[in-house]
Design a protein around this motif. Sequence first.
Motif, PDB file in Angstrom:
ATOM      1  N   THR A  64       0.700  -1.100  -0.130  1.00  0.00           N
ATOM      2  CA  THR A  64       0.096   0.078   0.038  1.00  0.00           C
ATOM      3  C   THR A  64       0.777   1.390  -0.078  1.00  0.00           C
ATOM      4  O   THR A  64       0.762   2.120  -0.803  1.00  0.00           O
ATOM      5  CB  THR A  64      -0.900   0.042   1.277  1.00  0.00           C
ATOM      6  N   LYS A  65       1.938   1.470   0.827  1.00  0.00           N
ATOM      7  CA  LYS A  65       2.998   2.352   0.997  1.00  0.00           C
ATOM      8  C   LYS A  65       3.496   2.708  -0.707  1.00  0.00           C
ATOM      9  O   LYS A  65       3.623   3.951  -0.816  1.00  0.00           O
ATOM     10  CB  LYS A  65       3.878   2.144   1.872  1.00  0.00           C
ATOM     11  N   THR A  66       3.830   1.804  -1.299  1.00  0.00           N
ATOM     12  CA  THR A  66       4.487   1.899  -2.620  1.00  0.00           C
ATOM     13  C   THR A  66       3.277   2.285  -3.716  1.00  0.00           C
ATOM     14  O   THR A  66       3.781   3.151  -4.279  1.00  0.00           O
ATOM     15  CB  THR A  66       5.000   0.492  -3.160  1.00  0.00           C
ATOM     16  N   CYS A  67       2.240   1.846  -3.563  1.00  0.00           N
ATOM     17  CA  CYS A  67       1.226   2.624  -4.389  1.00  0.00           C
ATOM     18  C   CYS A  67       0.728   3.835  -4.151  1.00  0.00           C
ATOM     19  O   CYS A  67       0.993   4.661  -5.265  1.00  0.00           O
ATOM     20  CB  CYS A  67      -0.110   1.769  -4.093  1.00  0.00           C
ATOM     21  N   PHE A  68       0.799   4.271  -2.966  1.00  0.00           N
ATOM     22  CA  PHE A  68       0.478   5.583  -2.562  1.00  0.00           C
ATOM     23  C   PHE A  68       1.731   6.487  -3.151  1.00  0.00           C
ATOM     24  O   PHE A  68       1.495   7.553  -3.419  1.00  0.00           O
ATOM     25  CB  PHE A  68       0.392   5.993  -1.261  1.00  0.00           C
ATOM     26  N   LEU A  73       1.544   6.898  -6.717  1.00  0.00           N
ATOM     27  CA  LEU A  73       0.275   7.730  -7.107  1.00  0.00           C
ATOM     28  C   LEU A  73       0.904   9.127  -6.747  1.00  0.00           C
ATOM     29  O   LEU A  73       0.609  10.109  -7.827  1.00  0.00           O
ATOM     30  CB  LEU A  73      -1.152   7.454  -6.466  1.00  0.00           C
ATOM     31  N   ALA A  74       1.363   9.530  -5.684  1.00  0.00           N
ATOM     32  CA  ALA A  74       1.838  10.882  -5.392  1.00  0.00           C
ATOM     33  C   ALA A  74       2.810  11.475  -6.513  1.00  0.00           C
ATOM     34  O   ALA A  74       2.827  12.438  -6.827  1.00  0.00           O
ATOM     35  CB  ALA A  74       2.376  10.838  -3.990  1.00  0.00           C
ATOM     36  N   LEU A  75       3.670  10.492  -6.822  1.00  0.00           N
ATOM     37  CA  LEU A  75       4.844  10.923  -7.953  1.00  0.00           C
ATOM     38  C   LEU A  75       4.162  11.231  -9.164  1.00  0.00           C
ATOM     39  O   LEU A  75       4.621  11.812 -10.081  1.00  0.00           O
ATOM     40  CB  LEU A  75       5.909  10.135  -7.938  1.00  0.00           C
ATOM     41  N   THR A  76       2.986  10.315  -9.618  1.00  0.00           N
ATOM     42  CA  THR A  76       2.511  10.636 -10.921  1.00  0.00           C
ATOM     43  C   THR A  76       1.795  11.863 -10.835  1.00  0.00           C
ATOM     44  O   THR A  76       1.701  12.466 -12.005  1.00  0.00           O
ATOM     45  CB  THR A  76       1.711   9.307 -11.134  1.00  0.00           C
ATOM     46  N   LEU A  77       1.054  12.160  -9.904  1.00  0.00           N
ATOM     47  CA  LEU A  77       0.181  13.362  -9.883  1.00  0.00           C
ATOM     48  C   LEU A  77       0.808  14.669  -9.723  1.00  0.00           C
ATOM     49  O   LEU A  77       0.378  15.797  -9.952  1.00  0.00           O
ATOM     50  CB  LEU A  77      -1.001  13.164  -8.727  1.00  0.00           C
ATOM     51  N   PRO A 121       3.651  16.139 -10.940  1.00  0.00           N
ATOM     52  CA  PRO A 121       3.537  17.186 -12.313  1.00  0.00           C
ATOM     53  C   PRO A 121       2.497  17.785 -12.582  1.00  0.00           C
ATOM     54  O   PRO A 121       2.431  19.009 -12.903  1.00  0.00           O
ATOM     55  CB  PRO A 121       4.324  16.507 -13.213  1.00  0.00           C
ATOM     56  N   ALA A 122       1.277  17.053 -12.614  1.00  0.00           N
ATOM     57  CA  ALA A 122      -0.116  17.586 -13.091  1.00  0.00           C
ATOM     58  C   ALA A 122      -0.395  18.358 -12.096  1.00  0.00           C
ATOM     59  O   ALA A 122      -0.909  19.747 -12.425  1.00  0.00           O
ATOM     60  CB  ALA A 122      -0.995  16.595 -13.084  1.00  0.00           C
ATOM     61  N   LEU A 123      -0.421  18.547 -10.590  1.00  0.00           N
ATOM     62  CA  LEU A 123      -0.589  19.427  -9.521  1.00  0.00           C
ATOM     63  C   LEU A 123       0.205  20.649  -9.858  1.00  0.00           C
ATOM     64  O   LEU A 123      -0.243  21.800  -9.713  1.00  0.00           O
ATOM     65  CB  LEU A 123      -0.630  18.852  -8.368  1.00  0.00           C
ATOM     66  N   ALA A 124       1.699  20.656 -10.096  1.00  0.00           N
ATOM     67  CA  ALA A 124       2.369  21.703 -10.167  1.00  0.00           C
ATOM     68  C   ALA A 124       1.882  22.588 -11.573  1.00  0.00           C
ATOM     69  O   ALA A 124       2.034  23.699 -11.461  1.00  0.00           O
ATOM     70  CB  ALA A 124       3.837  21.187 -10.384  1.00  0.00           C
ATOM     71  N   PHE A 125       1.646  21.902 -12.628  1.00  0.00           N
ATOM     72  CA  PHE A 125       1.385  22.501 -13.748  1.00  0.00           C
ATOM     73  C   PHE A 125      -0.001  23.001 -13.627  1.00  0.00           C
ATOM     74  O   PHE A 125      -0.100  24.414 -14.104  1.00  0.00           O
ATOM     75  CB  PHE A 125       1.256  21.465 -14.908  1.00  0.00           C
ATOM     76  N   ALA A 126      -1.007  22.581 -12.927  1.00  0.00           N
ATOM     77  CA  ALA A 126      -2.223  23.329 -12.786  1.00  0.00           C
ATOM     78  C   ALA A 126      -2.065  24.658 -11.693  1.00  0.00           C
ATOM     79  O   ALA A 126      -2.931  25.756 -12.357  1.00  0.00           O
ATOM     80  CB  ALA A 126      -2.977  22.432 -11.897  1.00  0.00           C
TER      81      ALA A 126
END
Length: 54
Positions: free
Chosen positions: A3-7, A10-14, A16-21
């Motif tokens: 679960t820790k690895t999945c989170f 997910l955080a590392l995937t999102l 750049p998108a949040l920074a771009f927003a």
Amino acid sequence: MTTKTCFMALALTLAPALAFAEGCNYGKYDQQAMSCAAGTTYDASTKTCLPTTS
């Protein structure tokens, strides 16, 4: 995957998108100070420096 690895994935995937927003120029132009040459003043309506007449 744990679960820790999945989170973390997910955080590392999102991230750049949040920074771009946020936008590249967020607040950048709000904080700029306009300075004009001696003998001129800044006119906000035309956003240019105009000669000072006295």
